[in-house]
Design an enzyme around this catalytic site. Structure first.
Site, short mmCIF file in Angstrom:
data_model
loop_
_atom_site.label_atom_id
_atom_site.label_comp_id
_atom_site.label_asym_id
_atom_site.label_seq_id
_atom_site.Cartn_x
_atom_site.Cartn_y
_atom_site.Cartn_z
N CYS A 259 6.23 -4.75 -9.63
CA CYS A 259 7.32 -4.51 -10.27
C CYS A 259 7.27 -3.97 -11.64
O CYS A 259 6.48 -4.75 -12.50
CB CYS A 259 8.12 -5.87 -10.34
SG CYS A 259 9.87 -5.78 -11.10
N ASN B 3 1.73 -5.68 -3.87
CA ASN B 3 2.27 -5.99 -2.91
C ASN B 3 1.28 -6.47 -1.71
O ASN B 3 0.26 -6.21 -1.78
CB ASN B 3 2.77 -4.69 -2.42
CG ASN B 3 4.14 -4.32 -3.41
OD1 ASN B 3 5.14 -4.97 -3.44
ND2 ASN B 3 4.09 -3.04 -3.73
#
Length: 299
Positions: free
Chosen positions: A240, A249
């Site tokens: 992010c 991720n």
């Protein structure tokens, strides 16, 4: 255990690239998508229709949509945050749109320039227009498990945000562990809350970050809770951009290995996915956090 199907939504072309120093060419992004398709992926979030000055890594969203090959059984999604983004996404021929609503005001303001309440209202309008155009809609509630600025997100706060976004009528509701703070017990609890708010028919989805090495365990908790649509990113690339430490991720190939060994079925091929992670690592010119990329499959 009886074999159960799990749907993996590939986010490497969007969430995987948006926070990288390297900016891939449009041609390289097309190849990344094509590689994911050849490995068996059926849903791919290919880009984000946001201000290119804020996310220069995805500044070619319109060009990318024009260049992507189309497949009858593959759906392309785009992230949108406002009316202009939706117009671009629809003009580009997306099959799905993903709309983000962040559960805390501070992160929502930093990420989208509006409060959570304003983001909920915006999302409702975007859902209505997209559905009128015949496009599948997902609302993702960011920071569902914790915020880098406000800390713990109280359950009542999350429940209120969920009620507002469900009322707008999306086709799918996703919970996002935006900075990778969740543990399995929280996945279980908040998945139950989401199901209670959403009712029995609305599909649920989970977006996990592996910042604190809990994503695989959280994925298993999600499956136990009945959520069988999970976001992953080839190589574990991404994070992010507006959240400190919102890194890593959940690597597609890492989760795929776990699912395969446990008897869960997917549409993906493990060896091809590992090869795709190796290819992406070279494109980004940095080491990716994938475990399978280092250790390989077994046996």
């Amino acid at each position: 255990m009886s074999v159960t199907s799990v749907e993996l939504v590939e986010l490497a072309p969007r969430d995987g690239l948006q926070n990288e120093d390297a900016v891939l060419t449009t041609e390289a992004k097309v190849e990344l998508v094509e590689r994911a398709v050849r490995a068996g992926t059926k849903r791919i979030e290919v880009t984000s229709f946001v201000d290119p000055r804020r996310v220069p890594q995805l500044a070619d969203a319109d060009e990318l949509m024009s260049a992507l090959p189309r497949y009858d059984d593959v759906r392309y999604a785009g992230l949108v945050m406002n009316q202009r983004g939706l117009e671009r996404a629809l003009a580009g021929g997306v099959d799905e749109i993903d709309i983000l609503v962040v559960a805390t005001d501070t992160l929502c303001q930093r990420n989208q320039g509006m409060t959570t309440a304003e983001a909920c209202a915006t999302a409702a309008g975007l859902v209505a227009e997209a559905k009128a155009a015949g496009v599948f809609t997902t609302i993702t509630v960011g920071a569902s498990f914790g915020c880098p600025f406000e800390g713990e997100v109280p359950t009542p706060r999350l429940g209120e945000v969920l009620r507002q976004v469900v009322a707008s009528g999306p086709d799918e509701l996703a919970l996002a562990d935006t900075v990778g703070v969740a543990v399995p017990t929280e996945i279980t609890e908040r998945a139950a809350l989401a199901r209670k708010v959403a009712g029995p028919e609305l599909p649920l989805r989970l977006h996990l970050h592996d910042t604190r090495n809990t994503a695989a365990a959280n994925a298993m908790a999600a499956l136990t809770a009945g959520i069988t649509t999970l976001d992953t990113s080839i190589g574990g690339a991404g994070g992010c951009a507006s959240a400190p430490a919102g890194t890593r991720n959940l690597a597609t190939e890492d989760l795929l290995y776990l699912l395969d060994r446990m008897g869960w079925s997917t549409t993906l091929d493990l060896q091809e996915t590992i090869a795709n992670a190796a290819w992406l690592e070279k494109q980004l010119a940095r080491s990716l956090p994938s475990s399978l990329l280092r250790a390989g499959p077994f046996p």
